[in-house]
Structure formats: C-alpha cells, structure tokens
Design an enzyme around this catalytic site. Structure first.
Site, mmCIF file in Angstrom:
data_model
loop_
_atom_site.group_PDB
_atom_site.id
_atom_site.type_symbol
_atom_site.label_atom_id
_atom_site.label_comp_id
_atom_site.label_asym_id
_atom_site.label_seq_id
_atom_site.Cartn_x
_atom_site.Cartn_y
_atom_site.Cartn_z
ATOM 1 N N GLY A 265 0.755 -1.257 0.000
ATOM 2 C CA GLY A 265 0.000 0.000 0.000
ATOM 3 C C GLY A 265 0.779 1.296 0.000
ATOM 4 N N TRP B 98 2.072 2.957 -2.530
ATOM 5 C CA TRP B 98 1.621 3.854 -3.610
ATOM 6 C C TRP B 98 0.244 4.429 -3.258
ATOM 7 C CZ3 TRP B 98 3.087 2.701 -9.385
ATOM 8 C CH2 TRP B 98 4.484 2.638 -9.486
ATOM 9 N N ASP C 280 -5.824 -5.353 -5.211
ATOM 10 C CA ASP C 280 -4.741 -6.347 -5.139
ATOM 11 C C ASP C 280 -5.351 -7.720 -4.877
ATOM 12 O OD1 ASP C 280 -1.434 -5.970 -4.666
ATOM 13 O OD2 ASP C 280 -2.263 -7.915 -4.101
ATOM 14 N N ASP D 256 -8.623 -9.554 -8.782
ATOM 15 C CA ASP D 256 -7.624 -9.844 -9.806
ATOM 16 C C ASP D 256 -7.784 -8.830 -10.938
ATOM 17 O OD1 ASP D 256 -6.116 -10.945 -11.826
ATOM 18 O OD2 ASP D 256 -6.830 -12.998 -11.490
ATOM 19 N N ASP E 192 2.007 -1.062 -10.068
ATOM 20 C CA ASP E 192 3.356 -1.499 -9.689
ATOM 21 C C ASP E 192 3.363 -3.026 -9.620
ATOM 22 O OD1 ASP E 192 5.968 -1.275 -8.773
ATOM 23 O OD2 ASP E 192 5.388 -1.040 -6.682
ATOM 24 N N LYS F 48 4.842 -0.404 -13.996
ATOM 25 C CA LYS F 48 6.173 -1.042 -13.959
ATOM 26 C C LYS F 48 6.388 -1.865 -15.233
ATOM 27 C CE LYS F 48 7.181 -3.792 -10.331
ATOM 28 N NZ LYS F 48 7.993 -3.366 -9.196
HETATM 29 N N1 SAM Z 1 2.964 -0.683 -5.153
HETATM 30 C C1 SAM Z 1 2.926 -1.527 -3.978
HETATM 31 C C2 SAM Z 1 3.359 -0.681 -2.794
HETATM 32 O O1 SAM Z 1 3.892 0.384 -3.032
HETATM 33 O O2 SAM Z 1 3.146 -1.085 -1.653
HETATM 34 C C3 SAM Z 1 3.787 -2.758 -4.136
HETATM 35 C C4 SAM Z 1 3.225 -3.727 -5.148
HETATM 36 S S1 SAM Z 1 3.984 -5.305 -5.080
HETATM 37 C C5 SAM Z 1 5.542 -4.986 -5.799
HETATM 38 C C6 SAM Z 1 3.180 -6.197 -6.362
HETATM 39 C C7 SAM Z 1 1.749 -6.616 -6.064
HETATM 40 O O3 SAM Z 1 1.152 -7.081 -7.278
HETATM 41 C C8 SAM Z 1 1.611 -7.765 -5.080
HETATM 42 O O4 SAM Z 1 0.985 -7.301 -3.908
HETATM 43 C C9 SAM Z 1 0.720 -8.783 -5.812
HETATM 44 O O5 SAM Z 1 -0.254 -9.374 -4.992
HETATM 45 C C10 SAM Z 1 0.069 -7.919 -6.873
HETATM 46 N N2 SAM Z 1 -0.471 -8.666 -8.021
HETATM 47 C C11 SAM Z 1 0.190 -9.539 -8.812
HETATM 48 N N3 SAM Z 1 -0.660 -10.042 -9.742
HETATM 49 C C12 SAM Z 1 -1.879 -9.463 -9.542
HETATM 50 C C13 SAM Z 1 -3.156 -9.575 -10.173
HETATM 51 N N4 SAM Z 1 -3.353 -10.395 -11.209
HETATM 52 N N5 SAM Z 1 -4.194 -8.835 -9.702
HETATM 53 C C14 SAM Z 1 -4.005 -8.012 -8.621
HETATM 54 N N6 SAM Z 1 -2.822 -7.868 -7.983
HETATM 55 C C15 SAM Z 1 -1.771 -8.583 -8.430
#
Ligand code: SAM
Length: 308
Positions: free
Chosen positions: A53, A55, A80, A96, A121, A161
């Site tokens: 969280g 961002w 997420d 998702d 991200d 990203k």
């Molecule tokens: N931007 C976040 C922060 O600043 O705290 C960090 C994000 S983290 C690097 C990547 C996130 O992408 C993970 O929490 C993962 O659960 C989520 N994610 C991956 N595939 C996803 C999907 N298909 N739908 C939703 N979230 C997804």
C-alpha cells in the site's frame, strides 16, 4: 539477514520506515511525480496491484486533505489479490486485475465515472527462471493496460512497472496504440541493478472504434498480426532518469549516520496482513520446535560444571 544489516544496506528502505511509508516503492512514485507531474488535475485515481500500500499512501497524501473528517471515499481505489491494511480515504478491492468484474467494481465506486490516473506497480511471484519471469511480468503489464482501457478517461495518465528487456519494444508498440506520449523512466530509488523501470503514458486516446474487452489480446487491433509492428517499432521511447544527483543512490551502502542523524531502528510500518507465505512460516515454526537447537547457555553451564 539481520534487521540492522538490511537497514544499513538500503537508504530508501530506512527512509521509508522513518517517514511512515509501508514500502520503499513510495519513493519511486514520488520521484516519477517530480519529473512528470502525474497528479496535476487528478480527481479519481486507481492503484492496481497495490499491496502492501505505499503507492496508495502516496495517492492519499497527494489527492486528499488529511484534515477532512469524511474523506471522499469514491476518489481513490486500490486493487490487489492480497488483503491490505486500510489507507486513509482509499477504497480497497481484493481482486484480480485480469477479471472484468474488477473493472466493473472500480467504475461503480466512481459512480460510473472514470479515472484520471491509473498506476500499476504489479509484479508476479518470481519463479527464478529469468525468461519466464519476464514473460509473466509482460503479461501482467498487458493485463493492467487492458483493465485501464475500461476505467481510464480519455486524456488520462497510466503509469506502470515494466521490465526493460530485449523485446520491450513490443510492449512500447502496444502502449503507443493507446497513448501518444510515452516515456520510460527510472527513478533514483529504483536500483540500477534491477531491470525494472516505469512507463509514464499520457493523454489516453484509444483508436477510433476500439471497444474494451477483457478476452481479446490487445495487440494492434488485429490480434497476432505481428507484421504491423514493423513501423511502430521504430518509434524510440525516451528514457528519463527521475530525480537529481543530490539524492542517494539506491545501489550504494551508506553509513547509518549518513544524513547527520543518530540512527534509530524503526519497525516496519505495516507488515502484510495475510501474505501467501504465511503457511510456509508456520511450517518453519513447527519444524524449529521439533528440531530446536540446544540452548548455548545451558551447554556452557554444563561444560563449566564438568570436572576433568
Ligand atoms: N505498489 C505496492 C506498494 O507500493 O506497496 C507494491 C506492489 S507489489 C511490488 C506487487 C503486487 O502485485 C503484489 O501485492 C501482488 O499481490 C500484486 N499482483 C500480482 N498479480 C496481480 C493480479 N493479477 N491482480 C491483482 N494484484 C496482483
């Protein structure tokens, strides 16, 4: 790795805890904003792949007035797969981003209006097989773009990203179909040693007659007509470093008193509330109980009491 060794290693990790950000990634979005003013004129915003969280914290801080007693809860939505602890004024959806129902749920929170800004991200769990990880990351970016075509207003901004690898131009080409302005940016807080970068795409302008659809591959109107990529692949996306030389380098180890302050250890701001590795941790804890190492002080006492 010990607590202080990680603190020592990474100044952005340390700063995030000092300033109350849940993850060091907050600095990446802040530095992107310093360069591209992504929050100008933004009313509604969506944070895709938001957990834990940081961002969303940045969006909340930039777009909402923290002194409001009842923040306008319809303005920022975070999505997420994982549950996330609440962030001031942010509506959370556990879902998702590849699912059409998630898109519908987002727009329903904006009272069927759309977003001015979508940030993503997203990162999949890495498998360790480099080419597979890159492929999955690209698919996640395409999924983010796809859902963005459902929820972003014409003229809006998309930040995501991206991994800068050999075939990244295919992704640029895909993004160029929807956005006339694309930059690839690397914030100072993103490690140089990482292939991660961020695309900043402005002025969302879908092609005439384009109808968003979650089932279609997005590629250039006619799916899989790769020949058409030839021309657009010649477009060079400018690469911009966000931040200035006065900011610390994320690959360097700085002394703990680097900023002239006495170092104090801070606990992480927010640990994941239901991480997928929870089960592995509990299995490890059970294993440690079963095969516990002997207590060193007891061994030493026993040795001392032995008579030779
Ligand atoms: N931007 C976040 C922060 O600043 O705290 C960090 C994000 S983290 C690097 C990547 C996130 O992408 C993970 O929490 C993962 O659960 C989520 N994610 C991956 N595939 C996803 C999907 N298909 N739908 C939703 N979230 C997804």
């Amino acid at each position: 790795m010990g607590k202080t060794s990680k603190d020592k290693r990474d100044i952005y990790y340390r700063r995030a805890k000092e300033e109350g950000w849940r993850a060091r990634s907050a600095f990446k979005l802040l530095q992107i904003d310093d360069e591209f003013n992504i929050f100008d004129g933004v009313h509604n915003a969506v944070d895709l792949c938001a957990a834990p969280g940081s961002w969303s914290q940045v969006l909340s801080k930039k777009l909402l007035n923290e002194n409001e007693e009842n923040p306008d809860r319809q303005r920022i939505v975070a999505v997420d797969l994982q549950a996330m602890a609440p962030v001031y004024g942010v509506k959370q959806i556990q879902g998702d981003i590849t699912n059409i129902n998630t898109a519908k749920e987002i727009t329903s929170h904006f009272q069927n209006s759309k977003a001015d800004l979508v940030v993503c991200d997203g990162a999949p769990d890495v498998t360790g097989t480099h080419c597979m990880d890159i492929y999955i990351q690209s698919q996640l970016l395409l999924a983010a773009l796809n859902i963005t075509t459902h929820i972003l207003k014409p003229g809006g901004t998309f930040v995501a990203k991206i991994f800068r690898t050999r075939d990244v131009t295919l992704l640029y080409a895909q993004l160029r179909v929807f956005f006339p302005y694309i930059h690839c940016s690397k914030p100072w807080s993103s490690r140089n040693s990482s292939i991660e970068a961020f695309v900043v795409c402005k002025n969302y302008s879908p092609p005439e007659g384009y109808t968003p659809h979650m089932m279609n591959p997005l590629l250039i109107h006619k799916p899989c007509d790769f020949d058409e990529l030839t021309g657009i692949n010649r477009v060079i996306v400018p690469f911009v470093v966000c931040g200035d030389l006065g900011q610390p380098d994320s690959d360097t180890c700085y002394p703990l008193n680097f900023e002239g302050k006495e170092y104090t250890y801070h606990e992480p701001v927010q640990t994941p509330i239901d991480p997928p590795y929870q089960e592995a941790l509990s299995l490890l804890a059970d294993r440690d109980t079963d095969f516990r190492r002997p207590d060193v002080s007891v061994v030493v006492d026993n040795l001392n009491s032995m008579t030779i």
